[in-house]
Structure formats: C-alpha cells, structure tokens
Design a protein around this motif. Structure first.
Motif, PDB file in Angstrom:
ATOM      1  N   GLY A 379       0.780  -1.235   0.000  1.00 25.83           N
ATOM      2  CA  GLY A 379       0.000   0.000   0.000  1.00 25.83           C
ATOM      3  C   GLY A 379       0.810   1.282   0.000  1.00 25.83           C
ATOM      4  O   GLY A 379       0.240   2.378   0.073  1.00 25.83           O
ATOM      5  N   LYS A 380       2.125   1.187  -0.120  1.00 28.85           N
ATOM      6  CA  LYS A 380       2.960   2.392  -0.128  1.00 28.85           C
ATOM      7  C   LYS A 380       2.809   3.142  -1.456  1.00 28.85           C
ATOM      8  O   LYS A 380       2.739   2.526  -2.512  1.00 28.85           O
ATOM      9  CB  LYS A 380       4.431   2.025   0.076  1.00 28.85           C
ATOM     10  CG  LYS A 380       4.750   1.436   1.436  1.00 28.85           C
ATOM     11  CD  LYS A 380       6.228   1.081   1.531  1.00 28.85           C
ATOM     12  CE  LYS A 380       6.572   0.480   2.881  1.00 28.85           C
ATOM     13  NZ  LYS A 380       8.010   0.097   2.968  1.00 28.85           N
ATOM     14  N   GLY A 381       2.759   4.456  -1.400  1.00 29.53           N
ATOM     15  CA  GLY A 381       2.707   5.286  -2.601  1.00 29.53           C
ATOM     16  C   GLY A 381       1.465   5.085  -3.443  1.00 29.53           C
ATOM     17  O   GLY A 381       1.493   5.234  -4.666  1.00 29.53           O
ATOM     18  N   VAL A 382       0.352   4.768  -2.785  1.00 27.68           N
ATOM     19  CA  VAL A 382      -0.873   4.417  -3.497  1.00 27.68           C
ATOM     20  C   VAL A 382      -1.322   5.500  -4.467  1.00 27.68           C
ATOM     21  O   VAL A 382      -1.777   5.210  -5.581  1.00 27.68           O
ATOM     22  CB  VAL A 382      -1.996   4.074  -2.491  1.00 27.68           C
ATOM     23  CG1 VAL A 382      -2.256   5.230  -1.544  1.00 27.68           C
ATOM     24  CG2 VAL A 382      -3.269   3.690  -3.216  1.00 27.68           C
ATOM     25  N   GLU A 383      -1.182   6.781  -4.087  1.00 32.06           N
ATOM     26  CA  GLU A 383      -1.621   7.875  -4.963  1.00 32.06           C
ATOM     27  C   GLU A 383      -0.797   7.917  -6.250  1.00 32.06           C
ATOM     28  O   GLU A 383      -1.339   8.111  -7.340  1.00 32.06           O
ATOM     29  CB  GLU A 383      -1.509   9.220  -4.232  1.00 32.06           C
ATOM     30  CG  GLU A 383      -2.304   9.315  -2.937  1.00 32.06           C
ATOM     31  CD  GLU A 383      -1.515   8.833  -1.723  1.00 32.06           C
ATOM     32  OE1 GLU A 383      -2.009   9.026  -0.593  1.00 32.06           O
ATOM     33  OE2 GLU A 383      -0.409   8.270  -1.916  1.00 32.06           O
ATOM     34  N   TYR A 384       0.493   7.718  -6.114  1.00 33.03           N
ATOM     35  CA  TYR A 384       1.372   7.766  -7.283  1.00 33.03           C
ATOM     36  C   TYR A 384       1.124   6.582  -8.218  1.00 33.03           C
ATOM     37  O   TYR A 384       1.128   6.736  -9.445  1.00 33.03           O
ATOM     38  CB  TYR A 384       2.834   7.775  -6.841  1.00 33.03           C
ATOM     39  CG  TYR A 384       3.226   9.015  -6.071  1.00 33.03           C
ATOM     40  CD1 TYR A 384       2.975  10.287  -6.591  1.00 33.03           C
ATOM     41  CD2 TYR A 384       3.851   8.925  -4.837  1.00 33.03           C
ATOM     42  CE1 TYR A 384       3.341  11.427  -5.900  1.00 33.03           C
ATOM     43  CE2 TYR A 384       4.229  10.060  -4.141  1.00 33.03           C
ATOM     44  CZ  TYR A 384       3.967  11.308  -4.664  1.00 33.03           C
ATOM     45  OH  TYR A 384       4.329  12.440  -3.982  1.00 33.03           O
ATOM     46  N   PHE A 385       0.912   5.410  -7.649  1.00 31.23           N
ATOM     47  CA  PHE A 385       0.700   4.229  -8.480  1.00 31.23           C
ATOM     48  C   PHE A 385      -0.628   4.299  -9.227  1.00 31.23           C
ATOM     49  O   PHE A 385      -0.730   3.807 -10.358  1.00 31.23           O
ATOM     50  CB  PHE A 385       0.780   2.952  -7.635  1.00 31.23           C
ATOM     51  CG  PHE A 385       2.173   2.600  -7.225  1.00 31.23           C
ATOM     52  CD1 PHE A 385       3.123   2.268  -8.185  1.00 31.23           C
ATOM     53  CD2 PHE A 385       2.557   2.613  -5.898  1.00 31.23           C
ATOM     54  CE1 PHE A 385       4.424   1.945  -7.821  1.00 31.23           C
ATOM     55  CE2 PHE A 385       3.850   2.306  -5.520  1.00 31.23           C
ATOM     56  CZ  PHE A 385       4.796   1.974  -6.483  1.00 31.23           C
ATOM     57  N   PHE A 386      -1.624   4.905  -8.604  1.00 23.38           N
ATOM     58  CA  PHE A 386      -2.905   5.065  -9.295  1.00 23.38           C
ATOM     59  C   PHE A 386      -2.724   5.922 -10.546  1.00 23.38           C
ATOM     60  O   PHE A 386      -3.194   5.572 -11.638  1.00 23.38           O
ATOM     61  CB  PHE A 386      -3.935   5.707  -8.360  1.00 23.38           C
ATOM     62  CG  PHE A 386      -5.281   5.914  -9.006  1.00 23.38           C
ATOM     63  CD1 PHE A 386      -6.167   4.864  -9.146  1.00 23.38           C
ATOM     64  CD2 PHE A 386      -5.642   7.160  -9.499  1.00 23.38           C
ATOM     65  CE1 PHE A 386      -7.394   5.049  -9.762  1.00 23.38           C
ATOM     66  CE2 PHE A 386      -6.865   7.354 -10.113  1.00 23.38           C
ATOM     67  CZ  PHE A 386      -7.750   6.298 -10.238  1.00 23.38           C
ATOM     68  N   VAL A 387      -2.040   7.040 -10.393  1.00 25.97           N
ATOM     69  CA  VAL A 387      -1.783   7.925 -11.531  1.00 25.97           C
ATOM     70  C   VAL A 387      -0.943   7.208 -12.590  1.00 25.97           C
ATOM     71  O   VAL A 387      -1.223   7.291 -13.792  1.00 25.97           O
ATOM     72  CB  VAL A 387      -1.067   9.208 -11.057  1.00 25.97           C
ATOM     73  CG1 VAL A 387      -0.583  10.034 -12.247  1.00 25.97           C
ATOM     74  CG2 VAL A 387      -1.996  10.038 -10.180  1.00 25.97           C
ATOM     75  N   ALA A 388       0.074   6.488 -12.151  1.00 24.67           N
ATOM     76  CA  ALA A 388       0.964   5.790 -13.086  1.00 24.67           C
ATOM     77  C   ALA A 388       0.209   4.754 -13.915  1.00 24.67           C
ATOM     78  O   ALA A 388       0.421   4.640 -15.125  1.00 24.67           O
ATOM     79  CB  ALA A 388       2.102   5.122 -12.324  1.00 24.67           C
ATOM     80  N   CYS A 389      -0.686   3.995 -13.273  1.00 30.27           N
ATOM     81  CA  CYS A 389      -1.443   2.967 -13.987  1.00 30.27           C
ATOM     82  C   CYS A 389      -2.356   3.582 -15.044  1.00 30.27           C
ATOM     83  O   CYS A 389      -2.437   3.093 -16.175  1.00 30.27           O
ATOM     84  CB  CYS A 389      -2.276   2.144 -13.002  1.00 30.27           C
ATOM     85  SG  CYS A 389      -1.302   1.047 -11.952  1.00 30.27           S
ATOM     86  N   VAL A 390      -3.040   4.650 -14.681  1.00 31.19           N
ATOM     87  CA  VAL A 390      -3.970   5.292 -15.608  1.00 31.19           C
ATOM     88  C   VAL A 390      -3.219   5.937 -16.776  1.00 31.19           C
ATOM     89  O   VAL A 390      -3.577   5.743 -17.946  1.00 31.19           O
ATOM     90  CB  VAL A 390      -4.825   6.349 -14.879  1.00 31.19           C
ATOM     91  CG1 VAL A 390      -5.663   7.138 -15.881  1.00 31.19           C
ATOM     92  CG2 VAL A 390      -5.727   5.688 -13.847  1.00 31.19           C
ATOM     93  N   VAL A 391      -2.171   6.701 -16.468  1.00 30.24           N
ATOM     94  CA  VAL A 391      -1.428   7.419 -17.510  1.00 30.24           C
ATOM     95  C   VAL A 391      -0.754   6.443 -18.475  1.00 30.24           C
ATOM     96  O   VAL A 391      -0.837   6.597 -19.700  1.00 30.24           O
ATOM     97  CB  VAL A 391      -0.384   8.366 -16.884  1.00 30.24           C
ATOM     98  CG1 VAL A 391       0.535   8.951 -17.961  1.00 30.24           C
ATOM     99  CG2 VAL A 391      -1.075   9.490 -16.127  1.00 30.24           C
TER     100      VAL A 391
END
Length: 433
Positions: A379-391
């Motif tokens: 669950g670390k860096g959840v906000e960044y990974f969400f953006v990375a997956c979408v982009v």
C-alpha cells in the motif's frame, strides 16, 4: 420471491464450489511450476554451457505444438501455440481451451527456462489454469453455468498463485480479455479461485514468493506528481516498443518459415546464443530475477532494460514459451533504476513505478496493475501508483501483449475505433492490410 433467493443462493454456492476446486488444483500445479522453474533456473546458471542446447530445445517445443497442440472443432483451429491469445479467444467464445494445453505449456516452459530462453512464469500458470478450468467444467458437466466464467476463474487462480497476489489475480481474470469491460458476474468464482490458489501455494505447499520492497516514498507534492506522469509516459513507450518488436519478430519468422514452429524456434535459439556471446554474460537469459531484485536496492547497468527487451522479444517471438509479466517487470524496474541518474526520486520508488506502469501499459489491465502495486508494495505510494497505472494505460494506445484482446471502449475519444475490435485487427488496419 423465496424461490428467487433460493436460486441465487444455489448459483452462488456452485460458483464457490467450482472456484475452490479450480483454485485447489491450479494452486498445486502452479507451486510445482514455480518450484521447478526456480530449480531449473539455478541449474542453468551453474551450467552456462546449457545455452548452446537452446536450439535443440526449440525443436522439441516446436514438435510438441505442431503435433499435439492443434485441434479442429466446429471447423475452427484451436492452436495451443497461440498461448494466452487462445485463452482470450475462449473467453470471448470464439475458440476452446484445450485440456492438453496445460501439460504442453508446462513442458515447453521448463525447456525454455532450462536452456536459457528469456521468459517468465505467469503465462504458463494462466494457460494451465484455463485448461484446468476447462477440465473441471467437462468433468462436472456444469452446463447451467457460463463456461467463460470457468476460464476466467482459471486465469485468476493461475495469476494469483503465481505471484502471491490474490486480489490482483481475481480482477486480472475479469480484466485480461477486454479493454474497457469487466464481467462482474465472474467476481465470486474468480475471487474464490484466486484466494484458494494463493493459499494452497503459500500455506499448504509453503512456497515463498519474491519480495520487492520500496525503501522510501517521496512526500506528496505537485512536482512529484508531474514527474510520475512524465515517467509513466516513458514506461508506456517502453511497453509499446517491446510489444511491437515481439509481435514483429513473430509475424516475420512465421512468414519466413511458413509457420513451421520447429524451424522458427531452432532459428530463435541460435539468435539467443549469438546475443549471449555478444553480451558476454547470461544476465538476460532465464528469469533474470537477481538483477530485478537488485534494481530496487542499487544501480544496475543503464541499458539492462534494453537487453531484456531484445532477449525476451526474440525468445517468445520465435516460438519459445513462458510468461511475459516478469520480463516486463524487469524492463520497467531497470529503466526506472536507470532514470534515477536524471530524476531526483528514490531508486526503489522509481523501480517500483517502472514495474507497475510498464505492466499496466503492456497488459492493458490498469485496475489489476493498481491492485498489484497495493499487494506487492504493502500500500505504499498508493496515490502515485494510481496515476501511473492510468497514464501508462492511456498513453500506450491500443497496443498490448495479447493481440486477441477486444477493445470494448477506446481508451480516449481521440481514437476512432469501433467497439468490439481486437488489437490485432486495429494493427492490421493501421498498416493497411
């Protein structure tokens, strides 16, 4: 009303039952697959001369698929050599998963790993899972249930048990076959199959999966988000490059050798030997797990991602067998590691970001990729990974590891693509074929 609830409960009970059986069988089979792969990989690393037998291994693999991997049903060729594409076509109801597909892909994966082909494991686990699901369906003659959901459950069990990520496995089974659409009716059996498969692998058989740890996550800031967006675009381009090269090699060698699998794989084995001699090491043969783990803790060769890209594209493009997730993980993580020199972010975070973003773009499964980040990195860096997956998913366009994936919703209104087209057909139209 009572009758309706009884029917729902009956159907739910059946899905739990069949999901559990699929998970139990697939979890045990995946454990054997992973343990055997680890053992064979260790033997190969200690016996470097085995790489020179790779062309011979290619002939054996080609012989298996040409003589035992093809079945005509309803005037349709069901070819196990199509690997995950056959599984996806079966989910769409166009073809049928062969029960013999599991044993064949097992043997072919072992041969590829043992003699030094660059590959992973999840492809074999997914195909074996789908063939087990087909066998379970036929054994119990569960005609009242959707056969497509059985196959999705097998996919979920294979992926969840191969990586120790049961939630990801459940969603991956529903998301793999199509862009922009998930069959939520399959949620219960996919979830049960994935969790049972995972616990059979880890708790019953005691297998321990690899761990990738993020040492430091940068604080939330607009600048960091902008960096993540830029990096995600770069990782999506990496995925496109791999997919295009891998499918280009496959199409070219099939044309040159007139789809003779034995000749293709023999030729591919020779190319891998030449590349290995040129590189001067076997860092890019097999699974390359050591360097993948190293990319999270220290610097690795700056062009390691390119080496793995070429080795894997040649290996799988010429007819050898295995998974593509681990090679994609390697490419993304090592590219992230290399970018550490230019972008001021923690090295383990960059490696993790590359691993997830490259997988999201290549597999066209952004939801599963996001869940993979949650499970793999606690669950670390959840906000960044969400953006990375979408982009990375959007910027990769309509490319991917599996040409049979259907596009039920274009990734953007900028793409003029009819709903229901496959990636393969979109590529053909682009080339004017």
């Amino acid at each position: 009303m009572l009758q309706k609830y009884k029917r729902v409960f009956s159907l739910l009970s059946q899905w739990v039952f069949f999901g559990a059986i699929i998970g139990l069988v697939v979890g045990s089979a995946t454990t054997f697959l992973v343990e055997a792969n680890d053992y064979l990989g260790d033997v190969r690393e200690k016996s470097g001369w085995l790489i020179f037998l790779l062309p011979l291994g290619g002939i054996i693999i080609g012989y298996l698929y040409m003589n035992y991997g093809k079945v005509f049903l309803d005037n349709t060729l069901n070819d196990a050599a199509e690997l995950n594409n056959l599984v996806i076509d079966a989910v769409h109801g166009k073809k049928k998963v062969l029960r013999r597909m599991g044993p064949i892909v097992y043997v072919a994966t072992f041969i590829t790993v043992f003699f030094g082909g660059s590959t992973g494991r999840e492809g074999a686990a997914v195909q074996m899972g789908a063939s087990v699901a087909e066998a379970v369906n036929n054994f119990f003659k569960a005609l009242i249930l959707d056969k497509k959901i059985f196959i999705m459950s097998g996919i979920s069990a294979g992926f969840g048990s191969a990586f120790g990520t049961p939630i990801t496995g459940a969603v991956f089974g529903m998301e793999m076959a199509a862009l922009g659409k998930m069959k939520f009716a399959a949620l219960v059996p996919c979830l049960v199959a994935s969790y049972v498969g995972h616990y059979v692998t880890t708790a019953a058989w005691g297998h321990k999966h690899e761990e990738f740890i993020i040492q430091t996550v940068p604080e939330l800031s607009l600048l960091t988000f902008l960096k993540v967006i830029l990096l995600s675009i770069i990782f999506s381009l990496l995925s496109i490059s791999y997919c295009q090269l891998r499918h280009g090699i496959q199409n070219t060698t099939e044309k040159i050798f007139k789809k003779n699998h034995m000749k293709r794989a023999f030729f591919g084995g020779i190319i891998i030997i030449v590349l290995t001699v040129i590189v001067g090491s076997q860092d890019y043969n097999g699974r390359s797990l050591q360097m993948l783990e190293q990319s999270f803790t220290e610097e690795v060769p700056p062009f390691a991602f390119l080496g793995k890209l070429i080795f894997t594209a040649v290996t799988l493009g010429t007819g050898f067998v295995g998974g593509e997730a681990i090679p994609i993980f390697f490419m993304g993580a090592t590219l992230g590691n290399a970018l550490h020199t230019f972008i001021n972010l923690p090295i383990s975070f960059l490696a993790a970001l590359g691993l997830i973003a490259a997988f999201s773009a290549a597999s066209n499964t952004p939801v599963a990729a996001f869940l993979l980040a949650l499970e793999m990195f606690d669950g670390k860096g959840v906000e960044y990974f969400f953006v990375a997956c979408v982009v990375s998913y959007i910027f990769s366009g309509h490319h991917g590891l599996w040409p049979s994936q259907k596009i039920y919703e274009p990734k953007s209104i900028l793409f003029n693509i009819a709903n229901g087209e496959s990636i393969k057909n979109v590529e053909k139209k682009k080339k004017g074929i």
